[in-house]
Design an enzyme around this catalytic site. Sequence first.
Site, PDB file in Angstrom:
ATOM      1  N   LYS B  96       0.806  -1.228   0.000  1.00  0.00           N
ATOM      2  CA  LYS B  96       0.000   0.000   0.000  1.00  0.00           C
ATOM      3  C   LYS B  96       0.840   1.280   0.000  1.00  0.00           C
ATOM      4  O   LYS B  96       0.400   2.317  -0.493  1.00  0.00           O
ATOM      5  CB  LYS B  96      -0.925   0.003   1.222  1.00  0.00           C
ATOM      6  CG  LYS B  96      -1.991  -1.079   1.194  1.00  0.00           C
ATOM      7  CD  LYS B  96      -3.105  -0.749   0.240  1.00  0.00           C
ATOM      8  CE  LYS B  96      -4.233  -1.755   0.305  1.00  0.00           C
ATOM      9  NZ  LYS B  96      -5.202  -1.538  -0.783  1.00  0.00           N
ATOM     10  N   GLU B 118      -9.796   6.271   3.076  1.00  0.00           N
ATOM     11  CA  GLU B 118     -10.648   5.249   3.662  1.00  0.00           C
ATOM     12  C   GLU B 118      -9.788   4.017   3.856  1.00  0.00           C
ATOM     13  O   GLU B 118      -8.773   3.855   3.184  1.00  0.00           O
ATOM     14  CB  GLU B 118     -11.828   4.930   2.742  1.00  0.00           C
ATOM     15  CG  GLU B 118     -11.545   3.899   1.654  1.00  0.00           C
ATOM     16  CD  GLU B 118     -10.490   4.322   0.633  1.00  0.00           C
ATOM     17  OE1 GLU B 118     -10.344   5.539   0.419  1.00  0.00           O
ATOM     18  OE2 GLU B 118      -9.806   3.433   0.072  1.00  0.00           O
ATOM     19  N   SER B 385       1.515  -9.690  -0.710  1.00  0.00           N
ATOM     20  CA  SER B 385       1.282  -8.245  -0.678  1.00  0.00           C
ATOM     21  C   SER B 385       1.439  -7.612   0.698  1.00  0.00           C
ATOM     22  O   SER B 385       1.674  -6.420   0.803  1.00  0.00           O
ATOM     23  CB  SER B 385      -0.118  -7.944  -1.225  1.00  0.00           C
ATOM     24  OG  SER B 385      -1.080  -8.682  -0.502  1.00  0.00           O
TER      25      SER B 385
END
Lengths: 267, 403
Positions: B96, B118, B385
């Site tokens: 991210k 969010e 990830s």
Amino acid sequence: MSRIDRRFADLASGGRTGLVPFFTAGDPSPDSVVPVMHALVEAGADLIELGVPFSDPMADGPVIQHASERALAKGVGLARVFDWVREFRTRDAATPVVLMGYMNPVEIHGAARFGAEAVAAGVDGVLLVDCPIEEIAAAGPLRDAGLTQIFLAAPTTTDARLAQVCAAARGFLYYVSFAGITGADRLSTGDVRERVAAIRRQASTPVAVGFGVRDATSAAAIGEFADAVVIGSALVERLAGAADADEAAARARAFLAPIRAALDKRT
Amino acid sequence: MERIDDYSVYPDARGRFGDYGGSYVAETLIAPLAELDAAYQRLRTDRAFIAEFERDLKYYVGRPSPIYHAERLSRQVGGAQILLKREDLNHTGAHKINNTIGQALVARHMGKRRIIAETGAGQHGVATATVCARFGLDCVVYMGATDIERQKINVYRMKLLGAEVVPVTSGSKTLKDALNEAMRDWVTNVADTFYIIGTVAGPHPYPQMVRDFNAVVGREARAQMLEQYGRLPDVITACVGGGSNAIGLFHAFLNDRDVRVVGAEAAGEGIASGHHAASLAAGRPGVLHGNRTYVLCDDDGQITETHSVSAGLDYPGVGPEHAFLKDSGRADYVGVTDDEALAAFHQLARSEGILAALESSHAVAQAIKLARELPQDRLVLCNLSGRGDKDVHTIAAREGLSL
């Protein structure tokens, strides 16, 4: 001439400001929808915006979102919304009805089928909050079916884009009075007046102003310069919790009548 | 659907990936999105901006992340070799941060001082709070009340980083509701606020921008494969919620037609149970959160509540580029259940000493399935990830333990 155009023409020739109440179909209860629609007309509504409940109403504030959630919890779907309009039409052939909602229910239902069913029920227009002029093609089948697609303009709309929106506008143009969500309390009448004047110079349609209109005072202030005033969240708030259809209709009448009076006193 | 010759040219100028994408937003957001698009289209080819981004990826995030050969796991499975792209080793523990650094730099170039975001699992929230601290920006993170309960550690982490975490109590109280709320904030405060979307969904240019910032994963992986193995992998796989890590890995390989591309969606308790979040495998084309894509909804178009053991995959839509890849046949999307993901989590932990995020565990489970069907000389590249530290409480609770 469509029912919407005829209504605005009548308002203009009578020198009156249009009054457009909004409420969510199915809230406070399914059996109150048609009585509330008639009560609103009796209290002076010129056009009714009926909200089609949606699970993810991104552009709405908490009042309308909760109304949507309550309606969905009662199983309200498109078929019933169309039924209610059909029932309303048996007693009222003159008052235009615009469905207000979001794209996904239209997409999933099928835009052509949605259009045909809506027109057959007596719906006059659709206002799809998340369908700006960029995505106008997606709503093509609705217009082909005979529905008027209502477009919005906002304080953030650039001048260049405003010309495009005005060119696309049919029925009336809905001016969102401030950058925010429905029901918020940020209305600045002076800014809105200037902006609406600019839009009226370009648009061939009437201009209705909504977002942040809560009562007779704010409605009258907006009515000074707008062709119509839209009032939604405050009405939805008032209707919430009504015990039965009679009480909901009585509340709708009591809410709208003073606003009508305030608009008429001015003209 | 017409034949696609070059997957790198999407989206078009209107933000379309074939029939998907676009800008289905309220009028108020059109101008700010256009402003963002203009700024981003200028910056994405600006050499100084790219250098700034790459500098932070190297020295702040710790890139490149390695490709690790999971030998013991591969032996246990007894098929193809499983290779892991270790995005879990990035600063903040997931892919991210690639995107949040990129968007924070865009925000800075646009002169916006207030950042909103969010978050579902909290990873994007943490990654956003992190870069806001790094760049001295105000940070407000919207998070579903249910997710706040599921991801307490990440909530506290965000607060430690100076962010304000706003609980969202509407709807299902998960990611989609947090997204709705963040959109509302943006509509209201659009003049000074930049909205950092955490996945490849939302209106144009977000699906493109978030993909571009995450595409470093696939670019690196492709070069690493050629360097370490002298060839490209036979199959690549990644988990898909909104789909940012997956598109990040996939994108550089899309024009390599011999590389099979498989996305692993959250099948929850099984697709037949109705309790899942597999938008591509079990949904249909619709419009959600500003773009046309596959959505999970009922026959009336109401978005349905989703279920996954992993908060980060618990989303009823998916990035429009994945919808496009599905329809064009370039990628396959399959469901991985909660139980399969948990089994993969444990197997990876025991065989390789790696605690994978529950999201990534779906990809690991899929990699295991794919490897099992292939001979030992084949290579399956799986995007790991994120790391699983954030999930240990969830896993313990499922196993009846309280920590």
